[in-house]
Design a protein around this motif. Structure first.
Motif, PDB file in Angstrom:
ATOM      1  N   UNK A 230       9.299  -6.114   5.890  1.00  0.00           N
ATOM      2  CA  UNK A 230       8.300  -5.708   4.903  1.00  0.00           C
ATOM      3  C   UNK A 230       7.003  -6.495   5.103  1.00  0.00           C
ATOM      4  N   UNK A 231       6.591  -6.657   6.338  1.00  0.00           N
ATOM      5  CA  UNK A 231       5.468  -7.508   6.704  1.00  0.00           C
ATOM      6  C   UNK A 231       4.225  -7.255   5.847  1.00  0.00           C
ATOM      7  N   UNK A 232       3.820  -8.289   5.137  1.00  0.00           N
ATOM      8  CA  UNK A 232       2.583  -8.199   4.358  1.00  0.00           C
ATOM      9  C   UNK A 232       1.365  -8.215   5.273  1.00  0.00           C
ATOM     10  N   UNK A 233       1.467  -8.910   6.394  1.00  0.00           N
ATOM     11  CA  UNK A 233       0.363  -8.911   7.356  1.00  0.00           C
ATOM     12  C   UNK A 233       0.154  -7.500   7.895  1.00  0.00           C
ATOM     13  N   UNK A 234       1.248  -6.840   8.260  1.00  0.00           N
ATOM     14  CA  UNK A 234       1.152  -5.469   8.777  1.00  0.00           C
ATOM     15  C   UNK A 234       0.530  -4.541   7.733  1.00  0.00           C
ATOM     16  N   UNK A 235       0.987  -4.646   6.520  1.00  0.00           N
ATOM     17  CA  UNK A 235       0.502  -3.756   5.466  1.00  0.00           C
ATOM     18  C   UNK A 235      -0.933  -4.080   5.053  1.00  0.00           C
ATOM     19  N   UNK A 236      -1.243  -5.369   4.946  1.00  0.00           N
ATOM     20  CA  UNK A 236      -2.572  -5.787   4.507  1.00  0.00           C
ATOM     21  C   UNK A 236      -3.656  -5.387   5.497  1.00  0.00           C
ATOM     22  N   UNK A 237      -3.378  -5.558   6.785  1.00  0.00           N
ATOM     23  CA  UNK A 237      -4.406  -5.297   7.799  1.00  0.00           C
ATOM     24  C   UNK A 237      -4.420  -3.850   8.274  1.00  0.00           C
ATOM     25  N   UNK A 238      -3.426  -3.073   7.884  1.00  0.00           N
ATOM     26  CA  UNK A 238      -3.430  -1.655   8.221  1.00  0.00           C
ATOM     27  C   UNK A 238      -2.967  -1.334   9.625  1.00  0.00           C
ATOM     28  N   UNK A 239      -2.043  -2.108  10.164  1.00  0.00           N
ATOM     29  CA  UNK A 239      -1.447  -1.770  11.456  1.00  0.00           C
ATOM     30  C   UNK A 239      -0.796  -0.387  11.356  1.00  0.00           C
ATOM     31  N   UNK A 240      -0.985   0.422  12.372  1.00  0.00           N
ATOM     32  CA  UNK A 240      -0.335   1.731  12.416  1.00  0.00           C
ATOM     33  C   UNK A 240       1.150   1.559  12.692  1.00  0.00           C
ATOM     34  N   UNK A 241       1.990   2.274  11.925  1.00  0.00           N
ATOM     35  CA  UNK A 241       3.427   2.155  12.133  1.00  0.00           C
ATOM     36  C   UNK A 241       4.120   3.458  11.752  1.00  0.00           C
ATOM     37  N   UNK A 242       5.272   3.675  12.352  1.00  0.00           N
ATOM     38  CA  UNK A 242       6.135   4.811  12.016  1.00  0.00           C
ATOM     39  C   UNK A 242       7.545   4.258  11.942  1.00  0.00           C
ATOM     40  N   UNK A 243       7.965   3.868  10.753  1.00  0.00           N
ATOM     41  CA  UNK A 243       9.250   3.210  10.634  1.00  0.00           C
ATOM     42  C   UNK A 243       9.978   3.631   9.361  1.00  0.00           C
ATOM     43  N   UNK A 244      11.270   3.428   9.390  1.00  0.00           N
ATOM     44  CA  UNK A 244      12.128   3.642   8.227  1.00  0.00           C
ATOM     45  C   UNK A 244      12.884   2.346   7.974  1.00  0.00           C
ATOM     46  N   UNK A 245      12.922   1.939   6.715  1.00  0.00           N
ATOM     47  CA  UNK A 245      13.633   0.721   6.357  1.00  0.00           C
ATOM     48  C   UNK A 245      15.055   1.060   5.930  1.00  0.00           C
ATOM     49  N   UNK A 246      16.024   0.525   6.668  1.00  0.00           N
ATOM     50  CA  UNK A 246      17.432   0.665   6.303  1.00  0.00           C
ATOM     51  C   UNK A 246      17.870  -0.601   5.559  1.00  0.00           C
ATOM     52  N   UNK A 247      19.035  -0.546   4.959  1.00  0.00           N
ATOM     53  CA  UNK A 247      19.510  -1.689   4.185  1.00  0.00           C
ATOM     54  C   UNK A 247      20.839  -2.195   4.735  1.00  0.00           C
TER      55      UNK A 247
END
Length: 376
Positions: free
Chosen positions: A143-160
């Motif tokens: 759940x990278x806050x750096x990734x989300x804050x800076x707007x890195x492009x991503x295509x992912x699904x979070x499993x548990x």
């Protein structure tokens, strides 16, 4: 050369990257939101032997508590054994992480809250104040806050994932069990620590219910002494942003799409990133990663997406084909690079009838193929 480097996250990949950068003459600062390294645990704790063998710096083996010589793999009422001496280690993940952290400059209880551009670098905001950095690296997990804050492009699904440590002796102390609910994406595991404790965990849509049902069905009645849970990011992400920010490890989706293990790929990512920083060419990091592992990840993502949408009859056919060719899997299977198994099996003429079954299964559900082909 980047004078100031901040790594957000002092997990195993953040610490490994920190040690590599130290060996190149840098003095990175690691920001860790928790009070200590290694806690909370969010990993099954099984590492392929190549994690230690291929490390660019010596890794302490104090964390190793058991050696694994194979696995029992099951789907429905079908099962087979894989045998390979010393293929993996069971580790205490807190100790593994802590050993990697020795000598690093880490500020604990420091939570990343945001970053703003300041010239070529960033002002990094935390609950403990503000820092300036020339280079900002997100090693802060799924759940990278750096990734989300800076707007890195991503295509992912979070499993548990969810795992219990349970006091229980089992006869096969050198073999793990993998029980698929859906090959080759959702599964439950039994891992022997070798000390009268087993780790029973699952990756599922509803991990708590799945694990409770499994424990009840297997009549595992020992005392639960620890519960661990964590998110697992499956997909892809950009690794570099505007030449002065980067992602590594789970934050950059650097993990194996089939088994969801992240340590080996994360370490390779850290090595490419550290080298690019040393050479003063951050863009080379993404290029080198894609050349080394891009095709492997994309192929395994496609396989995962394909099998997630197939019916149980087709999946059982595929599983039984693996069972019938277990000797080939033992011979050429790579614990860290799973496409080698797929390509070797597909080149075997005996595979043709199984491939035919797979094609028919896909034709019945064309949306499955479209989804698989759309994976980055």
């Amino acid at each position: 050369m980047h004078r100031k480097i901040i790594i957000v996250g002092a997990g195993p990949i953040g610490c490994y990257l920190g040690q590599l950068l130290k060996s190149y003459g840098f003095s990175p600062l690691l920001l860790e939101e928790h009070a200590e390294v290694g806690r909370p645990v969010a990993c099954a704790g099984i590492l392929g032997k190549d994690v230690f063998k291929h490390s660019q710096i010596p890794l302490s083996k104090k964390s190793i508590i058991n050696v694994i010589d194979g696995a029992k793999v099951q789907f429905k009422n079908s099962a087979f054994l894989l045998k390979r001496d010393g293929v993996a280690y069971i580790v205490k993940r807190d100790i593994f992480d802590q050993e990697l952290s020795h000598g690093l400059n880490i500020e604990f209880n420091t939570r990343f809250e945001g970053a703003e551009k300041n010239g070529p670098g960033y002002n990094v905001k935390t609950n403990n104040g503000e820092y300036y950095t020339d280079l900002l690296i997100g090693a802060d997990g799924p759940h990278s806050k750096v990734r989300n804050q800076l707007g890195f492009s991503s295509a992912l699904k979070i499993y548990r994932g969810l795992q219990y440590r349970i006091k229980k002796e089992i006869p096969d102390r050198d073999r793990v069990e993998v029980i698929y609910s859906k090959p080759f994406s959702l599964f439950t595991w039994v891992i022997p620590e070798g000390n009268g404790v087993i780790r029973v965990g699952t990756m599922a849509e509803n991990p708590y219910q799945e694990l409770e049902n499994f424990i009840k069905e297997r009549r595992i009645d020992g005392e639960i002494i620890e519960r661990n849970a964590g998110p697992i990011p499956i997909g892809t992400s950009d690794l570099v942003f505007e030449n002065n920010a980067a992602l590594v490890g789970d934050a950059g989706c650097q993990l194996k799409p089939i088994t969801s293990g992240g340590i080996y790929y994360g370490m390779r990512g850290a090595e490419h990133l550290a080298r690019a920083i040393k050479d003063g060419n951050l863009k080379q990091y993404e290029t080198d990663w894609q050349e080394a592992y891009g095709q492997e990840v994309k192929f395994c993502l496609m396989l995962r997406s394909l099998t997630e949408g197939l019916g149980e009859d087709v999946l059982l056919k595929l599983f039984n084909y693996l069972k019938d060719n277990v000797h080939l899997v033992e011979k050429i299977g790579d614990f860290e690079n799973h496409s080698s198994i797929a390509w070797s099996l597909m080149s075997n003429f005996k595979t043709y009838s199984t491939i035919g079954t797979l094609i028919m299964g896909v034709l019945k559900r064309p949306q499955v193929l479209m989804k698989a082909l759309q994976r980055k």
